[in-house]
Design an enzyme around this catalytic site. Structure first.
Site, PDB file in Angstrom:
ATOM      1  N   GLU A  67      -0.490  -5.148   6.120  1.00 56.29           N
ATOM      2  CA  GLU A  67       0.825  -5.259   5.459  1.00 56.29           C
ATOM      3  C   GLU A  67       1.705  -6.279   6.179  1.00 56.29           C
ATOM      4  OE1 GLU A  67       1.240  -0.770   3.600  1.00 56.29           O
ATOM      5  OE2 GLU A  67       1.934  -1.132   5.632  1.00 56.29           O
TER       6      GLU A  67
ATOM      7  N   THR B 110       0.857  -1.197   0.000  1.00 56.00           N
ATOM      8  CA  THR B 110       0.000   0.000   0.000  1.00 56.00           C
ATOM      9  C   THR B 110       0.890   1.243   0.000  1.00 56.00           C
ATOM     10  OG1 THR B 110      -1.788  -1.133   1.144  1.00 56.00           O
ATOM     11  CG2 THR B 110      -1.741   1.254   1.366  1.00 56.00           C
ATOM     12  N   GLY B 111       0.416   2.302  -0.651  1.00 53.18           N
ATOM     13  CA  GLY B 111       1.168   3.561  -0.668  1.00 53.18           C
ATOM     14  C   GLY B 111       1.524   3.929  -2.100  1.00 53.18           C
ATOM     15  N   SER B 112       2.179   5.078  -2.256  1.00 56.65           N
ATOM     16  CA  SER B 112       2.427   5.584  -3.608  1.00 56.65           C
ATOM     17  C   SER B 112       3.422   4.714  -4.375  1.00 56.65           C
ATOM     18  CB  SER B 112       2.911   7.032  -3.543  1.00 56.65           C
ATOM     19  OG  SER B 112       4.084   7.135  -2.771  1.00 56.65           O
ATOM     20  N   THR B 113       4.424   4.146  -3.686  1.00 55.65           N
ATOM     21  CA  THR B 113       5.417   3.311  -4.382  1.00 55.65           C
ATOM     22  C   THR B 113       4.773   1.986  -4.792  1.00 55.65           C
ATOM     23  OG1 THR B 113       6.930   4.231  -2.738  1.00 55.65           O
ATOM     24  CG2 THR B 113       7.857   2.662  -4.299  1.00 55.65           C
TER      25      THR B 113
ATOM     26  N   GLY C 123       3.520   2.327   7.839  1.00 56.82           N
ATOM     27  CA  GLY C 123       2.230   2.670   8.432  1.00 56.82           C
ATOM     28  C   GLY C 123       1.724   4.057   8.135  1.00 56.82           C
TER      29      GLY C 123
ATOM     30  N   ASP D 278       6.323  -4.138  -1.146  1.00 49.33           N
ATOM     31  CA  ASP D 278       5.645  -3.044  -0.453  1.00 49.33           C
ATOM     32  C   ASP D 278       6.628  -1.888  -0.249  1.00 49.33           C
ATOM     33  OD1 ASP D 278       3.773  -1.597   0.972  1.00 49.33           O
ATOM     34  OD2 ASP D 278       3.418  -3.132   2.486  1.00 49.33           O
TER      35      ASP D 278
HETATM   36  C1  5RP Z   1       1.441   2.255   4.170  1.00 50.70           C
HETATM   37  C2  5RP Z   1       2.921   2.100   4.178  1.00 50.70           C
HETATM   38  C3  5RP Z   1       3.653   2.578   2.972  1.00 50.70           C
HETATM   39  O1  5RP Z   1       4.309   1.500   2.387  1.00 50.70           O
HETATM   40  C4  5RP Z   1       4.643   3.626   3.389  1.00 50.70           C
HETATM   41  O2  5RP Z   1       3.937   4.654   4.048  1.00 50.70           O
HETATM   42  C5  5RP Z   1       5.391   4.191   2.192  1.00 50.70           C
HETATM   43  O3  5RP Z   1       4.529   4.969   1.430  1.00 50.70           O
HETATM   44  P1  5RP Z   1       4.978   5.634   0.064  1.00 50.70           P
HETATM   45  O4  5RP Z   1       5.309   4.532  -0.873  1.00 50.70           O
HETATM   46  O5  5RP Z   1       3.751   6.421  -0.359  1.00 50.70           O
HETATM   47  O6  5RP Z   1       6.154   6.534   0.338  1.00 50.70           O
HETATM   48  O7  5RP Z   1       3.522   1.586   5.088  1.00 50.70           O
HETATM   49  O8  5RP Z   1       0.881   1.820   5.395  1.00 50.70           O
END
Ligand code: 5RP
Length: 232
Positions: A105, A28-31, A97, A83
């Site tokens: 996750e 989850t998240g942008s990456t 988180g 992730d």
């Molecule tokens: C979500 C997460 C994401 O993997 C973490 O916050 C990284 O986010 P992003 O890829 O947007 O920088 O742990 O619960």
């Protein structure tokens, strides 16, 4: 190159680790979203995978892209989870988180043979804790739980504000499992292993955002391209 370009590069390289027929955990998240989009392109060409999403948000995107989804009830053992992370150190201990999905996750990552973390270069740190540590807490008795969190954190040398996360309307943020998130602004976490274990012994704490001994590899996007980091 922006941080988002670096995330995209890391996500693209992660495709090299996905084999036809794999059972995958999707982060989850942008990456992770970049990864899901790249994976969607491969699936559209006939590449076969089946995936467990770590959040409703990821499930929605994967469904839109035609990626076949399953559940841990149907598919309890996964080959690989990919992730993002908010921070990681040389031992590949993670803080996760910020997206509020840490519980699913962690469940999905630990149901997998391997976990690969995909990040931009800013996420690599010498000492964890500059990024707030998220802790998922059951709403019942949450103020009492937060008081215990503060006390336990102080025992592990972690001081700083602990606050309940709010959503964009100022209401308590709810996770997909309808719990609260407390964000702990410690600045530094001298003993992540000890803190993670101690926090999870507090009644009312569901889990914390420290992922220890779970990730096997980080793919880090940087200005010079991607590089791989294994736990030291
Ligand atoms: C979500 C997460 C994401 O993997 C973490 O916050 C990284 O986010 P992003 O890829 O947007 O920088 O742990 O619960």
């Amino acid at each position: 190159m922006t941080a988002d370009d670096q995330k995209k590069q890391a996500a693209r390289r992660a495709l090299d680790f996905i084999e036809d027929g794999m059972k995958l955990g999707l982060g989850t998240g942008s990456t992770a979203e970049h990864l899901v989009r790249f994976l969607g392109e491969k699936v559209a060409t006939g590449f076969k995978v089946v995936c467990v999403p770590t959040s409703d948000r990821t499930a929605k995107l994967a469904t839109e892209l035609g990626i076949p989804l399953t559940t841990l009830a149907e598919t309890p053992h996964l080959d690989l989870t990919i992730d993002g992370a908010d921070e990681f150190d040389a031992a590949l201990r993670l803080i996760k988180g910020a997206g509020g999905a840490l519980l699913r996750e962690k469940i999905v990552a630990t149901a997998s043979d391997r976990m690969i973390v995909i990040t931009d270069a800013s996420k690599q740190v010498d000492l964890l804790g500059a990024f707030p540590l998220s802790v998922e807490v059951i709403p019942f008795g949450c103020d009492t739980t937060a008081t215990h969190l503060k006390r336990i954190a102080a025992e592990y040398g972690c001081l700083g504000e602990i606050s309940r996360r709010a959503d964009e309307y100022g209401e308590p943020f709810l996770t997909d499992s309808e719990n609260f998130i407390y964000d702990c602004q410690f600045g530094r976490i001298p003993d992540p292993d000890g803190l993670a274990k101690a926090m999870n012994l507090i009644p009312g704490v569901v889990d914390n955002g420290l992922f220890i001994g779970i990730a096997n590899l980080a793919i880090v996007g940087g200005p010079e391209g991607t590089h791989l980091v294994e736990p030291e």
